[in-house]
Design a protein around this motif. Structure first.
Motif, PDB file in Angstrom:
ATOM      1  N   GLN A  62       0.813  -1.210   0.000  1.00 52.70           N
ATOM      2  CA  GLN A  62       0.000   0.000   0.000  1.00 52.70           C
ATOM      3  C   GLN A  62       0.851   1.267   0.000  1.00 52.70           C
ATOM      4  O   GLN A  62       0.535   2.248   0.674  1.00 52.70           O
ATOM      5  CB  GLN A  62      -0.964   0.010   1.201  1.00 52.70           C
ATOM      6  CG  GLN A  62      -1.930  -1.157   1.220  1.00 52.70           C
ATOM      7  CD  GLN A  62      -3.067  -0.972   2.190  1.00 52.70           C
ATOM      8  OE1 GLN A  62      -3.769   0.030   2.150  1.00 52.70           O
ATOM      9  NE2 GLN A  62      -3.261  -1.941   3.082  1.00 52.70           N
ATOM     10  N   ASP A 115     -13.743  -1.141  -1.965  1.00 54.82           N
ATOM     11  CA  ASP A 115     -12.304  -1.346  -1.949  1.00 54.82           C
ATOM     12  C   ASP A 115     -11.714  -0.609  -3.140  1.00 54.82           C
ATOM     13  O   ASP A 115     -12.382  -0.390  -4.144  1.00 54.82           O
ATOM     14  CB  ASP A 115     -11.972  -2.840  -2.036  1.00 54.82           C
ATOM     15  CG  ASP A 115     -10.501  -3.123  -1.758  1.00 54.82           C
ATOM     16  OD1 ASP A 115      -9.818  -2.233  -1.209  1.00 54.82           O
ATOM     17  OD2 ASP A 115     -10.042  -4.228  -2.078  1.00 54.82           O
ATOM     18  N   GLN A 116     -10.454  -0.236  -3.019  1.00 58.82           N
ATOM     19  CA  GLN A 116      -9.786   0.467  -4.085  1.00 58.82           C
ATOM     20  C   GLN A 116      -8.798  -0.471  -4.757  1.00 58.82           C
ATOM     21  O   GLN A 116      -7.762  -0.798  -4.192  1.00 58.82           O
ATOM     22  CB  GLN A 116      -9.042   1.688  -3.542  1.00 58.82           C
ATOM     23  CG  GLN A 116      -9.858   2.953  -3.566  1.00 58.82           C
ATOM     24  CD  GLN A 116      -9.925   3.571  -4.948  1.00 58.82           C
ATOM     25  OE1 GLN A 116     -10.279   2.922  -5.915  1.00 58.82           O
ATOM     26  NE2 GLN A 116      -9.573   4.823  -5.044  1.00 58.82           N
ATOM     27  N   LEU A 179      -9.222  -5.751   1.267  1.00 59.05           N
ATOM     28  CA  LEU A 179      -8.713  -4.976   2.395  1.00 59.05           C
ATOM     29  C   LEU A 179      -9.711  -3.934   2.887  1.00 59.05           C
ATOM     30  O   LEU A 179      -9.608  -3.476   4.030  1.00 59.05           O
ATOM     31  CB  LEU A 179      -7.397  -4.290   2.010  1.00 59.05           C
ATOM     32  CG  LEU A 179      -6.178  -5.191   1.832  1.00 59.05           C
ATOM     33  CD1 LEU A 179      -4.972  -4.369   1.423  1.00 59.05           C
ATOM     34  CD2 LEU A 179      -5.891  -5.992   3.098  1.00 59.05           C
ATOM     35  N   ALA A 180     -10.636  -3.538   2.049  1.00 59.37           N
ATOM     36  CA  ALA A 180     -11.602  -2.520   2.464  1.00 59.37           C
ATOM     37  C   ALA A 180     -12.964  -2.833   1.878  1.00 59.37           C
ATOM     38  O   ALA A 180     -13.084  -3.437   0.814  1.00 59.37           O
ATOM     39  CB  ALA A 180     -11.150  -1.127   2.029  1.00 59.37           C
ATOM     40  N   ALA A 189     -11.771  -1.415   6.978  1.00 55.42           N
ATOM     41  CA  ALA A 189     -10.465  -1.320   6.311  1.00 55.42           C
ATOM     42  C   ALA A 189      -9.421  -1.985   7.182  1.00 55.42           C
ATOM     43  O   ALA A 189      -9.410  -1.804   8.402  1.00 55.42           O
ATOM     44  CB  ALA A 189     -10.083   0.138   6.054  1.00 55.42           C
ATOM     45  N   ARG A 370     -10.384   3.754   5.127  1.00 58.11           N
ATOM     46  CA  ARG A 370      -9.284   3.155   4.375  1.00 58.11           C
ATOM     47  C   ARG A 370      -8.030   4.019   4.449  1.00 58.11           C
ATOM     48  O   ARG A 370      -6.925   3.524   4.693  1.00 58.11           O
ATOM     49  CB  ARG A 370      -9.704   2.954   2.915  1.00 58.11           C
ATOM     50  CG  ARG A 370      -8.775   2.092   2.096  1.00 58.11           C
ATOM     51  CD  ARG A 370      -9.416   1.787   0.762  1.00 58.11           C
ATOM     52  NE  ARG A 370      -9.865   3.006   0.120  1.00 58.11           N
ATOM     53  CZ  ARG A 370      -9.071   3.788  -0.621  1.00 58.11           C
ATOM     54  NH1 ARG A 370      -7.819   3.459  -0.804  1.00 58.11           N
ATOM     55  NH2 ARG A 370      -9.538   4.880  -1.177  1.00 58.11           N
ATOM     56  N   ARG A 374      -4.599   2.964   6.623  1.00 62.88           N
ATOM     57  CA  ARG A 374      -3.315   2.913   5.917  1.00 62.88           C
ATOM     58  C   ARG A 374      -2.311   3.870   6.537  1.00 62.88           C
ATOM     59  O   ARG A 374      -1.168   3.492   6.822  1.00 62.88           O
ATOM     60  CB  ARG A 374      -3.537   3.255   4.442  1.00 62.88           C
ATOM     61  CG  ARG A 374      -2.259   3.360   3.625  1.00 62.88           C
ATOM     62  CD  ARG A 374      -2.554   3.876   2.231  1.00 62.88           C
ATOM     63  NE  ARG A 374      -1.308   4.130   1.525  1.00 62.88           N
ATOM     64  CZ  ARG A 374      -0.617   5.256   1.610  1.00 62.88           C
ATOM     65  NH1 ARG A 374      -1.045   6.235   2.406  1.00 62.88           N
ATOM     66  NH2 ARG A 374       0.506   5.414   0.935  1.00 62.88           N
TER      67      ARG A 374
END
Length: 401
Positions: A62, A115-116, A179-180, A189, A370, A374
């Motif tokens: 990330q 999610d991205q 992850l999200a 997230a 998120r 991070r």
């Protein structure tokens, strides 16, 4: 032909330019080999007048956005998530446009259930609302197609892998959900560190109707032994969760599964939560984990202390389920002990007080879970000197009301 007062209700079924563009991709998406998804998208964007098309995928750490290779796609070096226009699009999940001497560079998020996955970057001579709408829909279709193809290719995994990955980490990443997840009532997230060498830490979640289920685990040890235990624990959790049993019974099921497969001195610490997204009622069971933190109005207001039972695998009694009612906007931070017990340069432990200080600095208004998760994980990593002797994992849950 319709007559009378219904005549003007006959819909126009002619194919517009935008429909031809999207339909051309959609009609053939099921049969596209994985390595042709990017080129097909690039071809569709070219018909819109776009050029220098990039599909930028988030690396496992990330930290960077890595260009996907393919015919018609622009290559180049990975872009940092922090400090780049593409990174700003990625972190905010909103389009970002940058004026250039020869046009406009448009960045559109590749969203998958909140999610991205990454960013679609395209250069156009000029951009209007029609272009923005079509690019947004092309990005959505491309993301769904890549997600579908990801199950039978290594292409996207290899693109996202920024450095060598241990076998244990490969196992853990194959277990993880996205992850999200960002939904109208709830957002989740998570971050795992070290991304390329994680072994015993893992988490899992599922949104079943109005109920969010979430578990975080930390298997003892390192390497393949820890990854194997984590696999059994997560598998047992999913199996019990899918039979719709209560939290205390989920714990007992996981406990038996680990005890039957491993030596008596092997164990997994665990935290299992259940959130009613309609009412904000949160229930949890703690099996040896640090107590979660309740964040309200961007401040840690309390620790969710509760009766703890023995770690999974030690044959503990049926645990007591704790409960609290959340307010809209409340966030719950769950974390493994590696996040706070690391010693920086032989000094004392990093500690929960420092974790709380960083939460207060990073959990600010208008920042999604998120981005906060991070930044929190990476900031703590830098504070520890960029090294860790244990996995350090966190999951942030927001009840949106």
């Amino acid at each position: 032909m319709p007559v009378g007062r219904y005549a003007d209700r006959d819909p126009d079924r002619s194919e517009s330019f935008a429909e031809r563009l999207l339909g051309g991709l959609l009609d053939h998406a099921h049969a596209l080999p994985p390595d042709r998804v990017g080129p097909a998208l690039a071809d569709a964007v070219a018909r819109l007048g776009g050029r220098q098309v990039q599909i930028l995928l988030q690396d496992y750490g990330q930290q960077r956005l890595v260009p996907l290779a393919g015919d018609g796609l622009e290559g180049g070096d990975p872009l940092p998530i922090d400090g780049s226009a593409a990174g700003r699009c990625f972190l905010t999940a909103r389009p970002v446009e940058v004026a250039l001497a020869d046009g406009v560079r448009v960045h559109v998020p590749l969203l998958d259930g909140g999610d991205q996955a990454g960013v679609l970057a395209v250069t156009l001579d000029a951009v209007d609302d029609d272009d923005r709408r079509i690019l947004r829909r092309l990005a959505a279709l491309a993301t769904d197609t890549m997600q579908t193809k990801n199950g039978y290719t290594d292409l996207f995994f290899r693109t996202r892998r920024g450095e060598p990955m241990s076998v244990a980490a490969e196992i853990q990443w194959s277990l993880l959900p996205p992850l999200a997840m960002v939904m109208p009532r709830v957002a989740v997230a998570g971050v795992l560190e070290p991304a390329y060498d994680v072994a015993g830490d893992s988490f899992d979640y599922a949104l079943n109707g109005d109920v969010l289920h979430l578990a975080m685990i930390d298997a003892m040890g390192h390497g393949l032994d820890a990854a194997t235990m984590a696999t059994v624990a997560i598998g047992a959790y999913r199996h019990a969760r899918r039979t719709s049993v209560e939290l205390s019974e989920i714990y007992l099921f996981m406990d038996r599964a680990v005890a039957e497969q491993f030596a008596p001195d092997h164990f997994v610490t665990a935290q299992m939560l259940r959130l009613d997204t309609g009412t904000g009622r949160l229930q949890w069971v703690n099996a040896g984990h640090p107590a979660p933190m309740l964040i309200r109005d961007h401040r840690v207001v309390r620790r969710l202390h509760s009766p703890t039972t023995l770690p999974v695998g030690f044959g503990g009694d049926q645990p007591q389920v704790s409960e609290v009612t959340l307010l809209p906007g409340d966030r719950i931070l769950c974390f493994t002990d590696g996040l706070v017990e690391e010693h920086a340069g032989g000094q004392e432990e990093f500690g929960e007080d420092q974790l709380i200080d960083w939460v207060h600095q990073l959990d600010r208004a208008d920042r999604g879970v998120r981005a906060v998760a991070r930044d929190l994980s990476h900031t703590l990593g830098r504070a520890r000197g960029g090294t860790t002797t244990d996995d350090a994992t966190l999951v942030l849950v927001e009840w949106r009301g």
